[in-house]
Design a protein around this motif. Structure first.
Motif, short mmCIF file in Angstrom:
data_model
loop_
_atom_site.label_atom_id
_atom_site.label_comp_id
_atom_site.label_asym_id
_atom_site.label_seq_id
_atom_site.Cartn_x
_atom_site.Cartn_y
_atom_site.Cartn_z
N SER A 166 0.82 -1.21 0.00
CA SER A 166 0.00 0.00 0.00
C SER A 166 0.85 1.26 0.00
O SER A 166 0.41 2.32 -0.45
CB SER A 166 -0.92 -0.01 1.22
OG SER A 166 -0.16 -0.04 2.42
N GLY A 167 2.11 1.15 0.50
CA GLY A 167 2.98 2.32 0.51
C GLY A 167 3.27 2.85 -0.89
O GLY A 167 3.25 4.06 -1.12
N GLY A 168 3.53 1.94 -1.84
CA GLY A 168 3.78 2.35 -3.21
C GLY A 168 2.57 3.02 -3.84
O GLY A 168 2.69 4.01 -4.57
N LEU A 169 1.37 2.50 -3.52
CA LEU A 169 0.15 3.10 -4.06
C LEU A 169 -0.08 4.50 -3.47
O LEU A 169 -0.54 5.40 -4.16
CB LEU A 169 -1.05 2.20 -3.76
CG LEU A 169 -1.11 0.89 -4.55
CD1 LEU A 169 -2.28 0.05 -4.07
CD2 LEU A 169 -1.22 1.16 -6.04
N ARG A 170 0.25 4.66 -2.20
CA ARG A 170 0.10 5.98 -1.58
C ARG A 170 1.03 7.01 -2.23
O ARG A 170 0.65 8.17 -2.44
CB ARG A 170 0.38 5.90 -0.08
CG ARG A 170 -0.71 5.18 0.71
CD ARG A 170 -0.43 5.25 2.20
NE ARG A 170 -1.37 4.49 2.98
CZ ARG A 170 -2.57 4.91 3.36
NH1 ARG A 170 -2.95 6.13 3.02
NH2 ARG A 170 -3.36 4.14 4.07
N VAL A 171 2.24 6.59 -2.55
CA VAL A 171 3.17 7.49 -3.22
C VAL A 171 2.63 7.89 -4.59
O VAL A 171 2.66 9.07 -4.98
CB VAL A 171 4.56 6.83 -3.37
CG1 VAL A 171 5.46 7.67 -4.27
CG2 VAL A 171 5.20 6.63 -2.00
N LEU A 172 2.12 6.90 -5.34
CA LEU A 172 1.53 7.19 -6.65
C LEU A 172 0.35 8.13 -6.51
O LEU A 172 0.20 9.08 -7.30
CB LEU A 172 1.09 5.88 -7.32
CG LEU A 172 0.36 6.02 -8.66
CD1 LEU A 172 1.24 6.73 -9.69
CD2 LEU A 172 -0.08 4.65 -9.17
N GLY A 173 -0.49 7.89 -5.52
CA GLY A 173 -1.64 8.77 -5.29
C GLY A 173 -1.21 10.19 -4.98
O GLY A 173 -1.81 11.16 -5.48
N ALA A 174 -0.16 10.34 -4.17
CA ALA A 174 0.33 11.68 -3.84
C ALA A 174 0.84 12.40 -5.07
O ALA A 174 0.62 13.61 -5.24
CB ALA A 174 1.44 11.57 -2.79
#
Length: 326
Positions: A166-174
């Protein structure tokens, strides 16, 4: 020597690119056919028949709302360019283009149909380009916000065997949210600035117009996700369904497969089959294609034929020296 090398590159590069593209399409097709053979299609069709009528009606209402909303995108371009076509005419052209765009790709629907219909209605190429460009910008700006919010605040639960957390997805979302904020800042501080790109002129809209673009497009993407969520009958959370749809949308654009045929299904199966039975998932997606792709296409085809006939009659009446009723 350098000129000879440049000419040699120009001769082989287009062919090499075509080989790579068609090889990729062939690989995708092979994977889809291989996967399709392993599916029990009788159970898929049974899953479609098992969908309640109320669910289909509600999903159909959301799909219709999405199409009506998308049909207003070109009205923003009408306001921007100040052309004189009526609002109903503009919405009709946008609806037809969108339906064909979904089923046959952006070059056929989004571009070719807009240029043909708008030019026959009296708009010049420069105006059509600005309307089309602003409509596409509106669509993908909303994507940035919705995808950014979905990935950052509600990162999807990926299959256990996937190594992306989920950390990678949060970075992409940001990153996606930052891009959308950058656009709003540009419109706030550089409103009215003229940009020239490859012979085309673009004018930065004001902040109010940018906010309207984002609101319309965010709502439209949310409606699209709502259609599939309803057809899945709540078996997966809405933010998760929306996030998977957004991934599938980009996958369809990257592969250039008309209507994202098979790509949409492959992405949903890859990301959700560990939560929902594959046959149930495919049944919901086929129902979605019927409601959001095929039914609007049938309506758009009829509307396009009627529009063509009306424009031909109007053009014949304007021909000099033509006798009435001839």
């Amino acid at each position: 020597m350098s000129t000879t090398m440049a000419l040699a590159r120009q001769s082989w590069w287009p062919w090499a690119r075509r080989v790579v593209v068609w090889g990729f399409f062939g690989l995708v097709a092979w994977l889809l056919v291989t996967q399709a053979r392993a599916i029990d299609w009788s159970e898929v069709f049974q899953a479609i028949r098992a969908l309640p009528a109320t669910t289909l009606l509600a999903a159909g209402a959301l799909a219709a709302s999405s199409f009506v909303l998308y049909s207003t995108y070109d009205l923003l371009g009408r306001h921007l360019t100040r052309h004189k076509l009526g609002a109903g005419t503009v919405m009709g052209v946008t609806f037809i283009s969108y339906a064909f765009n979904l089923n046959f790709g952006s070059l056929v629907g989004g571009v070719a149909f807009r240029y043909r219909l708008y030019s026959r209605l009296g708009l010049g190429n420069a105006t059509i380009t600005r309307v089309l460009g602003f409509s596409m910008l509106t669509n993908w700006l909303g994507y940035l916000v919705v995808a950014g919010a979905a990935f950052f605040f509600w990162p999807m639960a990926l299959p256990p065997e996937w190594k992306i957390g989920s950390g990678g997805l949060r970075v992409l979302g940001a990153v996606l949210l930052a891009l959308s904020v950058s656009y709003l800042a540009l419109c706030a501080f550089s409103a009215g600035r003229v940009w020239r790109v490859r012979g085309h002129t673009f004018k930065t809209p004001g902040l109010a117009m940018a906010l309207l673009q984002l609101a319309m497009s965010c709502l439209n993407w949310s409606l699209m996700g709502g259609v599939i969520w309803l057809l899945l009958q709540g078996q997966v959370g809405y933010p998760h369904v929306l996030a998977v749809l957004l991934v599938a949308a980009v996958a369809g654009v990257v592969t250039h497969v008309p209507a994202g045929l098979g790509v949409l299904e492959a992405v949903f199966v890859a990301l959700l089959s560990y939560q929902v039975a594959e046959t149930t998932l495919l049944g919901a997606l086929l129902a979605y294609r019927g409601l959001y792709y095929l039914l609007p296409l049938a309506v758009a085809l009829g509307a396009y034929l009627v529009t063509e006939m009306r424009m031909r009659r109007s053009r014949r009446r304007r021909l000099p020296g033509r006798a009435p009723g001839a």
